[in-house]
Design an enzyme around this catalytic site. Structure first.
Site, mmCIF file in Angstrom:
data_model
loop_
_atom_site.group_PDB
_atom_site.id
_atom_site.type_symbol
_atom_site.label_atom_id
_atom_site.label_comp_id
_atom_site.label_asym_id
_atom_site.label_seq_id
_atom_site.Cartn_x
_atom_site.Cartn_y
_atom_site.Cartn_z
ATOM 1 N N ASN A 236 0.866 -1.269 -0.169
ATOM 2 C CA ASN A 236 0.095 0.012 0.213
ATOM 3 C C ASN A 236 0.944 1.187 -0.074
ATOM 4 O O ASN A 236 1.582 1.438 1.355
ATOM 5 C CB ASN A 236 -0.857 -0.086 1.281
ATOM 6 C CG ASN A 236 -1.764 1.173 1.478
ATOM 7 O OD1 ASN A 236 -1.682 1.965 0.611
ATOM 8 N ND2 ASN A 236 -2.204 1.050 2.678
ATOM 9 N N LYS B 128 -0.027 4.287 -0.114
ATOM 10 C CA LYS B 128 -0.565 5.336 0.481
ATOM 11 C C LYS B 128 -0.484 6.707 -0.619
ATOM 12 O O LYS B 128 -0.345 6.603 -1.940
ATOM 13 C CB LYS B 128 0.023 5.879 1.818
ATOM 14 C CG LYS B 128 -0.195 4.203 2.566
ATOM 15 C CD LYS B 128 -0.126 4.496 3.903
ATOM 16 C CE LYS B 128 -0.181 3.003 4.842
ATOM 17 N NZ LYS B 128 -0.318 3.399 6.217
ATOM 18 N N HIS C 187 -9.473 0.833 5.592
ATOM 19 C CA HIS C 187 -7.935 1.056 6.192
ATOM 20 C C HIS C 187 -8.293 2.012 7.358
ATOM 21 O O HIS C 187 -9.076 2.695 7.230
ATOM 22 C CB HIS C 187 -7.145 1.646 5.148
ATOM 23 C CG HIS C 187 -5.836 1.826 5.492
ATOM 24 N ND1 HIS C 187 -5.166 2.543 6.570
ATOM 25 C CD2 HIS C 187 -4.883 0.708 5.434
ATOM 26 C CE1 HIS C 187 -4.009 2.493 6.667
ATOM 27 N NE2 HIS C 187 -3.708 1.234 6.028
ATOM 28 N N GLU D 173 -6.766 4.382 8.297
ATOM 29 C CA GLU D 173 -6.692 5.716 7.702
ATOM 30 C C GLU D 173 -7.742 6.358 6.974
ATOM 31 O O GLU D 173 -8.126 7.441 7.253
ATOM 32 C CB GLU D 173 -5.183 6.137 6.960
ATOM 33 C CG GLU D 173 -4.028 6.010 7.829
ATOM 34 C CD GLU D 173 -2.671 5.369 7.202
ATOM 35 O OE1 GLU D 173 -2.719 5.294 5.897
ATOM 36 O OE2 GLU D 173 -1.745 5.030 7.689
ATOM 37 N N GLU E 267 -5.028 -5.120 10.881
ATOM 38 C CA GLU E 267 -3.978 -4.010 11.027
ATOM 39 C C GLU E 267 -3.987 -3.362 12.494
ATOM 40 O O GLU E 267 -4.907 -2.433 12.478
ATOM 41 C CB GLU E 267 -4.118 -2.982 10.116
ATOM 42 C CG GLU E 267 -3.853 -3.756 8.549
ATOM 43 C CD GLU E 267 -3.299 -2.567 7.689
ATOM 44 O OE1 GLU E 267 -2.221 -2.971 7.215
ATOM 45 O OE2 GLU E 267 -3.677 -1.675 7.476
ATOM 46 N N GLY F 205 2.757 2.460 10.790
ATOM 47 C CA GLY F 205 3.672 3.506 10.559
ATOM 48 C C GLY F 205 4.337 4.043 11.497
ATOM 49 O O GLY F 205 4.965 5.042 11.668
ATOM 50 N N SER G 237 3.846 -2.105 10.359
ATOM 51 C CA SER G 237 5.073 -2.165 10.413
ATOM 52 C C SER G 237 5.956 -3.456 10.175
ATOM 53 O O SER G 237 6.838 -3.923 10.596
ATOM 54 C CB SER G 237 5.494 -1.690 11.937
ATOM 55 O OG SER G 237 5.365 -0.242 11.942
HETATM 56 P P1 PGA Z 1 2.953 0.276 7.524
HETATM 57 O O1 PGA Z 1 1.609 0.562 6.859
HETATM 58 O O2 PGA Z 1 3.634 -0.881 6.821
HETATM 59 O O3 PGA Z 1 3.749 1.549 7.097
HETATM 60 O O4 PGA Z 1 3.209 0.345 9.137
HETATM 61 C C1 PGA Z 1 0.710 -0.778 7.117
HETATM 62 C C2 PGA Z 1 -0.567 -0.367 6.454
HETATM 63 O O5 PGA Z 1 -1.053 0.952 6.567
HETATM 64 O O6 PGA Z 1 -1.296 -0.915 5.547
#
Ligand code: PGA
Length: 264
Positions: A9, A11, A95, A97, A180, A186, A226
């Site tokens: 992803n 983003k 997600h 976010e 997640e 992140g 992560s």
């Molecule tokens: P990250 O994000 O690997 O940067 O922690 C994972 C995600 O949001 O799918």
């Protein structure tokens, strides 16, 4: 046997030049077809560019979000049919976010209503994707506050039932769920592999109660938060973890290829 999946992803990252370099670097680093199914999910505006670079190779094109209506006056939105025509085969929904639940808060609380996805809208998106033959990648996960209050399992169960309740068993078996934990996204804080496995097992249990054990055994369940080249193998070795949804680390093609190759 469930085929492992690793999805990147991106983003809201990357110029055209950077997107091109990531795709070229990834295809070179994979050097052929890996065991795992591999997806990259670039920003919507780069979908067709990335799609033509991927061609018919081993890496597939995914999207980061969708709107459930077929067409109409929905400024700024993208329909499932549009994604399909752009060559997309899978799409992330729910997600944290887009739900406005950030592991690392970079906006004021008062602005979070902008990211307004709910279990109900996740469910509408899932149905609209399935209707045109696209694979939903449905994200669920708890915040740190919910985890510390002992609510992890109930929050996730509510998200799954709220979005996937009422789907046909075959649909549940065909989609992808990503666990997640919001606090791991992140932040560099990965969920311990044993705990991630426990939660993914619980997710499979909830899917079983919705669709029957046999279909729930077909659903691919990913871990995300992560994931890096140095922790992917341990996570992917767990019985109920069928691969990963990778954010930041998917922008580095060599590291992402290592993660893909860890999912055998
Ligand atoms: P990250 O994000 O690997 O940067 O922690 C994972 C995600 O949001 O799918």
């Amino acid at each position: 046997m469930r085929r492992p999946v690793v999805a990147g992803n991106w983003k809201m990252n990357g110029t055209v030049a950077e997107a091109t370099a990531i795709v070229r670097g990834l295809l070179a680093a994979l050097d052929g077809a890996p065991t795992a199914e591999v997806w990259v999910c670039p920003p919507t505006v780069w979908l067709t560019t990335v799609g033509s670079l991927l061609g018919d190779g081993p890496v597939r094109l995914g999207a980061q979000d969708v709107f459930w209506a077929e067409k109409g006056a929905f400024t700024g939105q993208t329909s499932p049919a549009m994604l399909k025509e752009a060559g997309v085969g899978a799409c992330i929904v729910g997600h944290s976010e887009t739900r406005g639940r950030f592991g690392k808060l970079e906006v004021l609380d008062t602005s979070l209503g902008f990211f307004a996805e709910t279990d109900e809208t996740v469910g509408l998106k899932v149905r609209s994707l399935l209707a045109v033959g696209l694979t939903p990648v449905v994200c669920v996960g708890e915040t740190i506050v919910e985890r510390e209050a002992g609510q992890t399992d109930s929050v996730i169960e509510g998200q799954i039932r709220g979005a996937l309740g009422g789907l046909s068993p075959e649909s549940v078996g065909s989609l992808i769920v990503a666990y997640e934990p919001v606090w791991a996204i992140g932040t560099g804080r990965t969920c311990d592999a044993a705990e991630a496995e426990r939660v993914c097992g619980a997710i499979r249990g909830v899917l079983g109660s919705l669709a029957g054990t046999q279909q729930a055994e077909s659903t691919r369940i990913l871990y995300g938060g992560s994931v890096k080249a140095d922790n992917a193998s341990e996570l992917f070795a767990q019985l109920n973890i069928d691969g990963g949804l990778v954010g930041g680390a998917s922008l580095d093609p060599v590291g992402f290829a290592q993660i893909v190759l860890s999912a055998q």
